[in-house]
Each structure stands twice: as structure tokens, then as C-alpha cells.
Write a protein that holds these residues in place. Structure first.
Motif, PDB file in Angstrom:
ATOM      1  N   SER A 190      10.044 -14.641 -42.598  1.00  0.00           N
ATOM      2  CA  SER A 190       8.616 -14.983 -42.640  1.00  0.00           C
ATOM      3  C   SER A 190       8.319 -16.208 -41.778  1.00  0.00           C
ATOM      4  O   SER A 190       7.316 -16.248 -41.059  1.00  0.00           O
ATOM      5  CB  SER A 190       8.171 -15.254 -44.081  1.00  0.00           C
ATOM      6  OG  SER A 190       8.329 -14.101 -44.873  1.00  0.00           O
ATOM      7  N   TYR A 191       9.201 -17.213 -41.851  1.00  0.00           N
ATOM      8  CA  TYR A 191       8.985 -18.429 -41.057  1.00  0.00           C
ATOM      9  C   TYR A 191       9.037 -18.120 -39.561  1.00  0.00           C
ATOM     10  O   TYR A 191       8.199 -18.595 -38.789  1.00  0.00           O
ATOM     11  CB  TYR A 191      10.041 -19.484 -41.411  1.00  0.00           C
ATOM     12  CG  TYR A 191       9.846 -20.777 -40.650  1.00  0.00           C
ATOM     13  CD1 TYR A 191       8.919 -21.724 -41.073  1.00  0.00           C
ATOM     14  CD2 TYR A 191      10.578 -21.042 -39.486  1.00  0.00           C
ATOM     15  CE1 TYR A 191       8.724 -22.898 -40.372  1.00  0.00           C
ATOM     16  CE2 TYR A 191      10.390 -22.211 -38.775  1.00  0.00           C
ATOM     17  CZ  TYR A 191       9.456 -23.137 -39.222  1.00  0.00           C
ATOM     18  OH  TYR A 191       9.251 -24.285 -38.504  1.00  0.00           O
ATOM     19  N   LEU A 192      10.012 -17.303 -39.150  1.00  0.00           N
ATOM     20  CA  LEU A 192      10.172 -17.012 -37.724  1.00  0.00           C
ATOM     21  C   LEU A 192       9.082 -16.090 -37.187  1.00  0.00           C
ATOM     22  O   LEU A 192       8.840 -16.068 -35.982  1.00  0.00           O
ATOM     23  CB  LEU A 192      11.560 -16.414 -37.465  1.00  0.00           C
ATOM     24  CG  LEU A 192      12.738 -17.373 -37.710  1.00  0.00           C
ATOM     25  CD1 LEU A 192      14.061 -16.670 -37.464  1.00  0.00           C
ATOM     26  CD2 LEU A 192      12.620 -18.616 -36.833  1.00  0.00           C
ATOM     27  N   LEU A 193       8.433 -15.340 -38.069  1.00  0.00           N
ATOM     28  CA  LEU A 193       7.283 -14.552 -37.616  1.00  0.00           C
ATOM     29  C   LEU A 193       6.162 -15.471 -37.143  1.00  0.00           C
ATOM     30  O   LEU A 193       5.466 -15.180 -36.170  1.00  0.00           O
ATOM     31  CB  LEU A 193       6.768 -13.650 -38.742  1.00  0.00           C
ATOM     32  CG  LEU A 193       7.543 -12.360 -39.017  1.00  0.00           C
ATOM     33  CD1 LEU A 193       6.938 -11.631 -40.207  1.00  0.00           C
ATOM     34  CD2 LEU A 193       7.546 -11.438 -37.787  1.00  0.00           C
ATOM     35  N   GLU A 194       5.995 -16.596 -37.834  1.00  0.00           N
ATOM     36  CA  GLU A 194       4.953 -17.563 -37.464  1.00  0.00           C
ATOM     37  C   GLU A 194       5.438 -18.560 -36.409  1.00  0.00           C
ATOM     38  O   GLU A 194       4.637 -19.120 -35.659  1.00  0.00           O
ATOM     39  CB  GLU A 194       4.489 -18.318 -38.707  1.00  0.00           C
ATOM     40  CG  GLU A 194       3.816 -17.434 -39.751  1.00  0.00           C
ATOM     41  CD  GLU A 194       3.358 -18.214 -40.969  1.00  0.00           C
ATOM     42  OE1 GLU A 194       3.484 -19.453 -40.960  1.00  0.00           O
ATOM     43  OE2 GLU A 194       2.875 -17.586 -41.922  1.00  0.00           O
ATOM     44  N   ASN A 195       6.765 -18.788 -36.362  1.00  0.00           N
ATOM     45  CA  ASN A 195       7.350 -19.753 -35.418  1.00  0.00           C
ATOM     46  C   ASN A 195       8.525 -19.091 -34.713  1.00  0.00           C
ATOM     47  O   ASN A 195       9.690 -19.344 -35.061  1.00  0.00           O
ATOM     48  CB  ASN A 195       7.821 -21.006 -36.164  1.00  0.00           C
ATOM     49  CG  ASN A 195       6.739 -21.617 -37.025  1.00  0.00           C
ATOM     50  OD1 ASN A 195       5.959 -22.443 -36.570  1.00  0.00           O
ATOM     51  ND2 ASN A 195       6.677 -21.208 -38.291  1.00  0.00           N
ATOM     52  N   PRO A 196       8.252 -18.220 -33.725  1.00  0.00           N
ATOM     53  CA  PRO A 196       9.313 -17.388 -33.139  1.00  0.00           C
ATOM     54  C   PRO A 196      10.449 -18.162 -32.471  1.00  0.00           C
ATOM     55  O   PRO A 196      11.564 -17.660 -32.388  1.00  0.00           O
ATOM     56  CB  PRO A 196       8.555 -16.544 -32.095  1.00  0.00           C
ATOM     57  CG  PRO A 196       7.123 -16.614 -32.495  1.00  0.00           C
ATOM     58  CD  PRO A 196       6.941 -17.939 -33.135  1.00  0.00           C
ATOM     59  N   THR A 197      10.166 -19.369 -31.973  1.00  0.00           N
ATOM     60  CA  THR A 197      11.220 -20.151 -31.317  1.00  0.00           C
ATOM     61  C   THR A 197      11.360 -21.512 -31.992  1.00  0.00           C
ATOM     62  O   THR A 197      10.388 -22.078 -32.483  1.00  0.00           O
ATOM     63  CB  THR A 197      10.898 -20.369 -29.821  1.00  0.00           C
ATOM     64  OG1 THR A 197       9.628 -21.028 -29.717  1.00  0.00           O
ATOM     65  CG2 THR A 197      10.851 -19.042 -29.082  1.00  0.00           C
ATOM     66  N   VAL A 198      12.600 -22.013 -32.014  1.00  0.00           N
ATOM     67  CA  VAL A 198      12.874 -23.323 -32.598  1.00  0.00           C
ATOM     68  C   VAL A 198      12.861 -24.335 -31.459  1.00  0.00           C
ATOM     69  O   VAL A 198      13.871 -24.571 -30.794  1.00  0.00           O
ATOM     70  CB  VAL A 198      14.236 -23.325 -33.334  1.00  0.00           C
ATOM     71  CG1 VAL A 198      14.532 -24.687 -33.936  1.00  0.00           C
ATOM     72  CG2 VAL A 198      14.256 -22.245 -34.408  1.00  0.00           C
ATOM     73  N   ARG A 199      11.659 -24.952 -31.234  1.00  0.00           N
ATOM     74  CA  ARG A 199      11.523 -25.825 -30.062  1.00  0.00           C
ATOM     75  C   ARG A 199      10.806 -27.136 -30.362  1.00  0.00           C
ATOM     76  O   ARG A 199      10.467 -27.880 -29.460  1.00  0.00           O
ATOM     77  CB  ARG A 199      10.768 -25.091 -28.946  1.00  0.00           C
ATOM     78  CG  ARG A 199      11.457 -23.863 -28.412  1.00  0.00           C
ATOM     79  CD  ARG A 199      10.886 -23.478 -27.075  1.00  0.00           C
ATOM     80  NE  ARG A 199      11.284 -24.387 -26.017  1.00  0.00           N
ATOM     81  CZ  ARG A 199      10.770 -24.377 -24.793  1.00  0.00           C
ATOM     82  NH1 ARG A 199       9.813 -23.533 -24.494  1.00  0.00           N
ATOM     83  NH2 ARG A 199      11.190 -25.227 -23.887  1.00  0.00           N
TER      84      ARG A 199
END
Length: 518
Positions: A190-199
Motif C-alpha cells: 500500500s505504501y509503495l502504491l502511493e510512493n513508488p520510489t524510495v528517494r
């Protein structure tokens, strides 16, 4: 039941074996044909002709049988009758069904005071439950053993009570473990759907906190088959978010190897495994593992044969989505002719199930098909498919896919000399970029380029502007994160084809060949 096509879809999904079972046991030919039998015949015939569901035509066929006024009730009865019959057919050899049947028989025997034969069924149920991770059934079995313990001799009670306690704790620990890993997978997903990259700092802090969970430190902490699947999936998703395609592929390979090393579980988790396998194919594309992609594509399409599975509608949906990935694979290789050939071979099947495919998967299909036709310079066909993306979704629903579809539509209108329409797409793209949280330098540079386009002379100045943005993009390609964004559509290759005057597909093919050699 609502006046919809659910019954038609159900009948259309029946396998030949299921139809044979229904005709022999539910709708036998020798008996007088009741209204629901006639309805089944009519819908089955319509479905076999692969035409759209026409309820009015069905009603006209049944009108002479005085069924039209009771049509909704007959339809509802038939729908439930088919479901009940399929449950009986498809679960008679199902491990979970068998386990629960053993427990039901044991319960009946205990109620009748027949404890010795009840123990035999409990032992069978426990063996099935242990083999297939049916931990709730193990707890139910412990509850039935408790009833036997209550009337057992004193010397047997202690042994039974210790076993009941041990079995209950064992099962409860594994239920909790499965629930925890499922929760962790969903939380990261769910988190990565909203924040696709860790930047940025916020996403880095979230990831650090997430992976501080002791359960994620070693795969041995995943105590069940389902937990182990989620352990690998969590690490795959993280590797994707931080742009480590080789690491993502490594975890994906370990996941697939683990599944096939536990083949007895495949039937129990078949639908989930189909979806996992599809996700792994996407991972092989990102890691540019061409041979692995083709090998595992074939394995996915033959899992039902290898393990004797009945293909459900959901499984068929996954297999149809695999054709979209195959089109994407050939697009990435610059083999657009092969991509179009794949579409030619399965387009009718895709269209038959089109509305049942999840919206985001469906627009990925449309986009990949459009790119294939673009590569073959079939611009009108390409525009038809990219318009299906733009007309069936929005920027808020589809995010990046909608944005890249707008860019492809703009390029298509340039190629088709629809300059008035091209200007409207420039404005749309600029608006999205202006309002977007721009994580990539590529997006900022594209925004500058779009700002210039309406004011330049397309005949004398466009190629020069192409050269300028081409050089900017080439520099950005050295940044792994910028490279991911630029590769969503072959911007570099398109610009190079316009500057050099060579066909787009030839430039893409050369790039792929050079990548394979390096």
C-alpha cells in the motif's frame, strides 16, 4: 438476482469436463426438459457462438414454454444450482474439503459415543491439515479430541491433554505468523502504491522502520508456506522500489523455486501462485532476463497441466495478462512485428474477457498494444488503442501510465500531421507536469521542452530542439532512477530516429542488441 450477465459468464467459463458432469448429473438428456434445463441449453448455445449475451433473445426462446414471466426466478435457481454442482464436483478430491469431511464424520461419531472410529477420522484429518497448512482445522481437531479426553481413562487423559495443548499452540503460532506476514506485505504494498520510489527522507525513514521488524531479518522466521511467499514478495517489492532489478530477480527466483519445491501446496494456493508467477515475469522483464522470461512464460501457461488444475476464470485472466507481458517483451526488444503477431493470435480472447480484467491491467494492455503498432508505423491503429487508455481512465486513476499515454498520443498526432490536436496534448501534458510532484529531473526537462514547442517552427527548428533534449536525456540516462523513467517509453530511441532519419524500430532493435552484447 439482478438482470445482468453473471449467469452467462458462469456458463461461458465452464470447462468441457464440468459441462459433461452437469449434463450427466444435473441436466440429463433423457428426462423431460424443465425450464431451467432449457435456459441452460439456450445460454450455453449462445456462449459457444462467442457472441455478446442477449437476454431478450433467450426470453423469446423460452416464451412458448410459459417461462418468461418467471425468468428472473428460473435464472437465479439455475445460477445457484450450477454453483452447488460445481462445488461438489471440484471439491470432492480437494484436500481442504476432505479434511473438513473427516472432521464432520469424527464429530458425528463422537456425538453417538463411537470414539474409536472417531479417532481414526481425526487422525486422517490431522495428517491432511499438517501436510497442507490447514491450521484452523488442526485447532478444530484439538477441540474434538478434548471431547474424547473428557470420557477417557485417567492414564490416557494426561497424554491427550498434552497433545491437545501442543497442537493448539503449534497451530495458533502459525496462524499468527501467517497473519503477521500478510499484514506486512499489504502494508509495504500500500505504501509503495502511493510512493513508488524510495528517494526522499520520509520514504527512507518508513523503509528503515519497516525492515526493523524482527520477522523480516531472516526467511526462517516465516513459519508457513504462505508466510514464506510473503517474505519473498516483500523483498521483491522493496528491491523494485529502490531500483535493484538484479536483487528483485534474485528474490523472485527464490520464490518460484520455493513454490515448486513445495508442489503439494500448489493446488491449495493455485490462484495466488498464478498471480505471483505473473509478478515474477514482470520482474524478469525489469532485469532484462530474456531467456528466463520466455522459459517462465511457458511454465506459467502450463502450470494447470503439470499439476492437474481446473482453470478458473481468475486463472484465465492471469493467462490473458501474460499475453500483455509477451507484447511488452517484444516491444522492449524492438521486435514490434512479433508483438503485433501475438496480438493477432489472442485478440478475440482478450476482447471476450476485456471487461473482467482489472482496470489498471487493462490500460497496460492498451498501452503496450499501442506501442507495438507505433513501432510498426501503423499510427492509426496505435492511436485507436492509446485513445482507449485516455478515454477509460484519468491521471488520478492511472498516474504515470496516463501521463506516458498522453506523450505517446502527442507523438502520434505529430506523425499523423494532426497539428491542431497536437497542441491540445502539449497543453494537457504541461498542466500535468506543472501540478505534479516532480521526482525526476527528466520531468523538469520535459516541461521546459513542452513550454517551447508551441512557439517553434516545426519545419526548421524542431530537429534542432530534438537534438538539444536528446543530449539532456542521454546525460540523465546515467542516473539509474532517471533511466527507469525514461525507459517507460523509448524517448531516447524516438529522438534518435527523428534526428538520424532511421526507422524507430531499427533504432530500438540496435539498442537491444547492444544491451545483450554488453
Amino acid at each position: 438476482m439482478k438482470n445482468n450477465n453473471s449467469l452467462y459468464i458462469l456458463i461461458n467459463s465452464l470447462t468441457p469436463a464440468e459441462k459433461t458432469y452437469l449434463r450427466r448429473n444435473v441436466f440429463p438428456e433423457g428426462k423431460e426438459r424443465t425450464a431451467y434445463c432449457l435456459l441452460f441449453d439456450a445460454i450455453e448455445k449462445q456462449a459457444s457462438q462467442k457472441v455478446a449475451y442477449d437476454e431478450e433473445a433467450i426470453k423469446r426462446k423460452l416464451a412458448s414454454k410459459k417461462s418468461a414471466e418467471h425468468f428472473a426466478a428460473i435464472k437465479n435457481y439455475l445460477y445457484n444450482l450450477i454453483l452447488e454442482s460445481l462445488y461438489e464436483l471440484n471439491h470432492r478430491n480437494d484436500a481442504e474439503y476432505k479434511t473438513r469431511a473427516y472432521l464432520r464424520k469424527a464429530d458425528i461419531l463422537i456425538r453417538k459415543g463411537l470414539y474409536k472410529p472417531a479417532k481414526k477420522y481425526l487422525k486422517k484429518a490431522q495428517a491432511e491439515a499438517a501436510e497442507y497448512d490447514f491450521y484452523m482445522e488442526l485447532i478444530r481437531a484439538a477441540g474434538l479430541e478434548k471431547k474424547i479426553s473428557n470420557i477417557s481413562p485417567p492414564d490416557e487423559v494426561k497424554i491427550l491433554e498434552e497433545k491437545i495443548y501442543s497442537d493448539t499452540i503449534f497451530a495458533a503460532d502459525r496462524i499468527k505468523n501467517s497473519a503477521m506476514f500478510n499484514y506486512l506485505f499489504k502494508k509495504l504494498h500500500s505504501y509503495l502504491l502511493e510512493n513508488p520510489t524510495v528517494r526522499n527522507k520520509e520514504s527512507e525513514e518508513f523503509i528503515a522502520d519497516f525492515f526493523s521488524n524482527p520477522l523480516l531479518q531472516n526467511e526462517s522466521n516465516a513459519l508457513t508456506f504462505e508466510s514464506r511467499l510473503n517474505y519473498f514478495r516483500i523483498h521483491m517489492n522493496y528491491s523494485h522500489a529502490v531500483n535493484l532489478p538484479e536483487k528483485e530477480y534474485e528474490y523472485g527466483t527464490r520464490l518460484i523455486d520455493y513454490i515448486f519445491a513445495n508442489s503439494t501446496k500448489v493446488r491449495i494456493y493455485s490462484l495466488n501462485i498464478y498471480r505471483i508467477y505473473l509478478r515474477f515475469l514482470i520482474c524478469t522483464l525489469r532485469a532484462k532476463k530474456s531467456e528466463a522470461f520466455l522459459t517462465h512464460l511457458d511454465k506459467l501457461r502450463n502450470i494447470h497441466i503439470k499439476f492437474g488444475l481446473n482453470l478458473t476464470v481468475e486463472m484465465k485472466m492471469v493467462l490473458i495478462e501474460s499475453y500483455g507481458l509477451e507484447i511488452n517483451f517484444y516491444n522492449n526488444n524492438g521486435e514490434f512485428d512479433k508483438a503485433v503477431k501475438v496480438l493477432d493470435n489472442f485478440e478475440n480472447e482478450f476482447l471476450a474477457f476485456e471487461e473482467n480484467i482489472h482496470m489498471l491491467s487493462r490500460i497496460s494492455f492498451y498501452y503496450n498494444i499501442s506501442v507495438a503498432y507505433f513501432g510498426e508505423e501503423m499510427y492509426e491503429r496505435s492511436l485507436y488503442w492509446i485513445n482507449k487508455v485516455l478515454n477509460n481512465t484519468s491521471s488520478s486513476q492511472a498516474g504515470e501510465r496516463y501521463f506516458y499515454s498522453l506523450i505517446l498520443a502527442l507523438i502520434l498526432h505529430f506523425e499523423l500531421k494532426n497539428l491542431d490536436l497536437a497542441e491540445s496534448y502539449i497543453r494537457k501534458i504541461y498542466r500535468i507536469l506543472y501540478n505534479k510532484n516532480k521526482h525526476f529531473e527528466f520531468e523538469k526537462q520535459l516541461m521546459k521542452f513542452m513550454r517551447k514547442l508551441p512557439n517553434i517552427d516545426l519545419d526548421s527548428e524542431l530537429i534542432n530542439e530534438f537534438r538539444n533534449i536528446y543530449e539532456v536525456f542521454r546525460i540523465l540516462m546515467k542516473d539509474p532512477f532517471e533511466k527507469v523513467a525514461l525507459e517507460k517509453f523509448e524517448f531516447i530511441e524516438y529522438l534518435e530516429s527523428k534526428i538520424s532519419g532511421r526507422p524507430f524500430k531499427l533504432v530500438c532493435r540496435e539498442k537491444h542488441m547492444n544491451t545483450q552484447l554488453s
